[in-house]
Scaffold this motif. Structure first.
Motif, mmCIF file in Angstrom:
data_model
loop_
_atom_site.group_PDB
_atom_site.id
_atom_site.type_symbol
_atom_site.label_atom_id
_atom_site.label_comp_id
_atom_site.label_asym_id
_atom_site.label_seq_id
_atom_site.Cartn_x
_atom_site.Cartn_y
_atom_site.Cartn_z
ATOM 1 N N LEU A 84 0.597 -0.975 0.281
ATOM 2 C CA LEU A 84 -0.063 -0.137 0.174
ATOM 3 C C LEU A 84 0.976 1.801 0.258
ATOM 4 N N THR A 85 2.264 1.267 0.391
ATOM 5 C CA THR A 85 2.979 2.295 0.884
ATOM 6 C C THR A 85 3.606 2.627 -0.451
ATOM 7 N N LEU A 86 3.454 1.502 -1.352
ATOM 8 C CA LEU A 86 4.422 1.832 -2.386
ATOM 9 C C LEU A 86 3.443 2.281 -3.660
ATOM 10 N N CYS A 87 1.657 1.891 -3.112
ATOM 11 C CA CYS A 87 0.862 2.172 -4.034
ATOM 12 C C CYS A 87 1.087 3.984 -4.550
ATOM 13 N N LEU A 88 1.663 4.235 -2.767
ATOM 14 C CA LEU A 88 1.160 6.145 -2.941
ATOM 15 C C LEU A 88 2.698 6.670 -3.468
ATOM 16 N N VAL A 89 3.764 6.068 -3.335
ATOM 17 C CA VAL A 89 5.237 5.886 -3.581
ATOM 18 C C VAL A 89 4.792 5.690 -5.490
ATOM 19 N N SER A 90 4.061 5.331 -5.684
ATOM 20 C CA SER A 90 4.041 4.769 -7.049
ATOM 21 C C SER A 90 3.305 5.961 -8.310
ATOM 22 N N LEU A 91 2.264 6.843 -7.506
ATOM 23 C CA LEU A 91 1.207 7.448 -7.913
ATOM 24 C C LEU A 91 1.644 8.518 -8.480
ATOM 25 N N VAL A 92 3.187 9.359 -7.948
ATOM 26 C CA VAL A 92 3.711 10.263 -7.655
ATOM 27 C C VAL A 92 4.072 10.537 -9.537
ATOM 28 N N PRO A 93 4.652 9.132 -10.152
ATOM 29 C CA PRO A 93 5.799 9.365 -11.356
ATOM 30 C C PRO A 93 4.352 9.517 -12.507
ATOM 31 N N ALA A 94 2.991 8.829 -11.798
ATOM 32 C CA ALA A 94 2.039 8.539 -12.713
ATOM 33 C C ALA A 94 1.417 9.851 -13.076
ATOM 34 N N PHE A 95 0.916 10.426 -12.028
ATOM 35 C CA PHE A 95 0.383 11.789 -11.884
ATOM 36 C C PHE A 95 1.569 12.727 -12.786
ATOM 37 N N LEU A 96 2.667 12.915 -13.091
ATOM 38 C CA LEU A 96 3.785 13.462 -13.453
ATOM 39 C C LEU A 96 3.299 12.903 -15.286
ATOM 40 N N VAL A 97 4.062 11.516 -15.265
ATOM 41 C CA VAL A 97 3.661 11.122 -16.876
ATOM 42 C C VAL A 97 2.222 11.980 -17.872
ATOM 43 N N LEU A 98 1.503 11.597 -16.456
ATOM 44 C CA LEU A 98 -0.429 12.663 -16.782
ATOM 45 C C LEU A 98 -0.359 14.120 -17.376
ATOM 46 N N SER A 99 0.737 14.485 -16.423
ATOM 47 C CA SER A 99 0.863 16.130 -16.955
ATOM 48 C C SER A 99 1.360 15.924 -17.869
ATOM 49 N N ILE A 100 2.376 15.199 -18.128
ATOM 50 C CA ILE A 100 2.985 15.579 -19.719
ATOM 51 C C ILE A 100 2.266 15.017 -20.484
ATOM 52 N N VAL A 101 1.483 14.114 -20.852
ATOM 53 C CA VAL A 101 0.356 13.940 -21.884
ATOM 54 C C VAL A 101 -0.529 14.578 -21.773
#
Length: 490
Positions: A84-101
């Motif tokens: 669960l902790t790693l899920c939260l960490v993984s959302l940081v690059p996810a939203f970064l990629v979404l911003s780029i798109v």
């Protein structure tokens, strides 16, 4: 084998619903959305899958792979808390990629209108997927099926409703996914949190999960490049309507065969992993034989049947504006789906069991790069079929490479005699279908050809006892008779 049969029947409802939604999605959305809108929807869906796989899937993969180890050690709560902790960490690059798109499509408002829904979809989907992977690893089949059926069917119903209302365009199916995945994300996220009580983040485990999961994400991104990059290249060299036709053919052929391979993998993969963890490599290899036989019995005739009935299938399933082009690609994409399903759900197991996921990712760069090059070369010259030929060839290349290199870690058997028997049975099915006349009513033609073809295949498979089909059928019949006798006696 008895446990595998139990798992196959346990996962049958969820796969039937997935097939219904896959076919229903093509049938409904190719009619409610225009060719360009359907093409934009296909591009947006591919973008979403790429973003999710690139940034989030590694946590889900680690949650599945290390669940058995944690269960054996009595450390499930720590495993859940770490994941669960790693899920939260993984959302940081996810939203970064979404911003780029977001900035990349700044001049395309029809795409930009879809992206806000991904802000909700990404976090809730990773929570739901992580929980589903732990359910599958622990063989909690009923809960897995209930959640997966609910979110798949719910997303489809909401998406169709929004498409019927109008005004949402290509975003309608994705909004449906967001709503249903949000419900699943909340319920399953709470389940994970509740079962993680008393556990704590284990930094060493987090590092192991990262080392294992990130290469899997990389490999799956390369798999997606094989299946999705051609859509972007089709849009570039041709147009969005061509993407719609390509996606419609894919939705009918590839999705169906891939789901059947996933069904066999869903049932057998936890058993192979359990054998590997408890008894070692040789036990896993023995268990994998039944997995290979299941894929052969289920997926090969499905691919052959789709190819044989491509014309009535396209006429029934696909909207008129996209139908003609899709009809030509369906037989080829059915073959590609078979190679893709075998690649993902069988030969990849060698690398996942041996924790050699980085090697798998490196191997998959070869077919992924080859696919892009072939699309660039073939699309301007021969049009949409160029993408089709590239896909088939590169999936076959990837399957062969994983088979050859995976043998060094875990030898996943290919029962050649059973394969020959299944192919002979498919030839018998093809003979029966080819002898049947074309009819004016496409649905009647499709049902008759599919029904008689399936009957011919089943009779031939049973007579040859391909992959133990006869014994499997007798066990199922015996079990059903026993239950009927017990119920009548009661």
């Amino acid at each position: 084998m008895p446990k595998l049969i139990k798992h196959l029947f346990g996962y049958l409802p969820v796969n039937l619903v997935s097939a219904l939604v896959a076919f229903g999605g093509v049938f409904v959305f190719t009619r409610l959305l225009g060719p360009e809108e359907y093409g934009r929807y296909a591009l947006a869906l591919s973008t979403m899958h790429l973003m999710h796989t690139f940034t989030l899937t590694w946590v889900e993969a680690a949650g599945y792979r290390f669940n058995g180890e944690a269960e054996a050690n009595g450390t499930l709560s720590a495993h859940y808390r770490t994941a669960l902790t790693l899920c939260l960490v993984s959302l940081v690059p996810a939203f970064l990629v979404l911003s780029i798109v977001w900035f990349m499509v700044a001049k395309a408002p029809e795409f930009q209108a879809i992206l806000p829904w991904l802000i909700i979809l990404l976090p809730v989907s990773v929570l739901a997927n992580l929980a589903l992977q732990t359910h599958r690893a622990s063989q909690r089949i009923r809960r897995f099926s209930a959640v997966e059926i609910g979110r798949t069917l719910g997303g489809f119903i909401v998406g169709v409703g929004l498409a019927l209302m109008g005004g949402f365009g290509a975003a309608a199916p994705l909004i449906g996914l967001t709503v249903s995945f949000a419900v699943a994300g909340v319920t399953e996220g709470f389940w994970l949190w509740k079962n993680s009580r008393g556990g704590r983040l284990v930094p060493e485990n987090a590092k192991r999960y990262l080392r294992y999961g990130v290469p899997i994400s990389a490999a799956l991104v390369l798999d997606l490049i094989l299946s999705a990059s051609d859509r972007f290249l089709i849009a570039f060299f041709l147009d969005e309507a061509a993407v719609g036709a390509y996606a419609a053919g894919y939705g009918v052929a590839d999705k169906t065969v891939l789901m059947l391979c996933a069904w066999a993998g869903m049932a057998a993969s936890p058993l192979v992993m359990e054998a590997f963890e408890t008894e070692g490599r040789q036990a896993a290899e023995r268990e994998a034989r039944t997995m290979a036989q299941s894929i052969m019995l289920i997926a090969i005739p499905a691919a052959a049947g789709i190819a044989l009935t491509a014309t009535p299938l396209a006429n029934v399933m696909i909207g008129e504006e996209l139908r003609e082009q899709a009809r030509h690609i369906i037989p080829w994409i059915a073959i590609a789906g078979l190679f893709n399903g075998t690649l993902i759900h069988y030969f990849s197991e060698s690398f996942q069991l041996a924790h050699k996921t980085a090697e798998r990712a490196m191997i998959m760069t070869i077919p992924a790069i080859a696919n892009v090059i072939l699309n660039i070369v073939l699309l301007p010259r021969i049009g949409l079929m160029g993408a089709v030929y590239a896909t088939v060839g590169c999936y076959f290349l990837g399957m062969v490479l994983l088979r050859l290199f995976g043998r060094r870690h875990v030898v996943l058997p290919v029962p050649l005699l059973d394969l020959v028997k299944v192919l002979v049975s498919c030839a018998a099915m093809a003979g029966v279908v080819r002898l049947m006349p074309d009819l004016e009513w496409d649905l009647v033609e499709l049902m008759l050809k599919a029904g008689f073809g399936a009957a011919a295949y089943a009779l031939c498979v049973a007579s040859l006892d391909a992959a133990g089909a006869r014994g499997m059928a007798l066990k199922v019949i015996s079990k059903v008779r026993g239950k009927l006798s017990a119920s009548s006696a009661a």
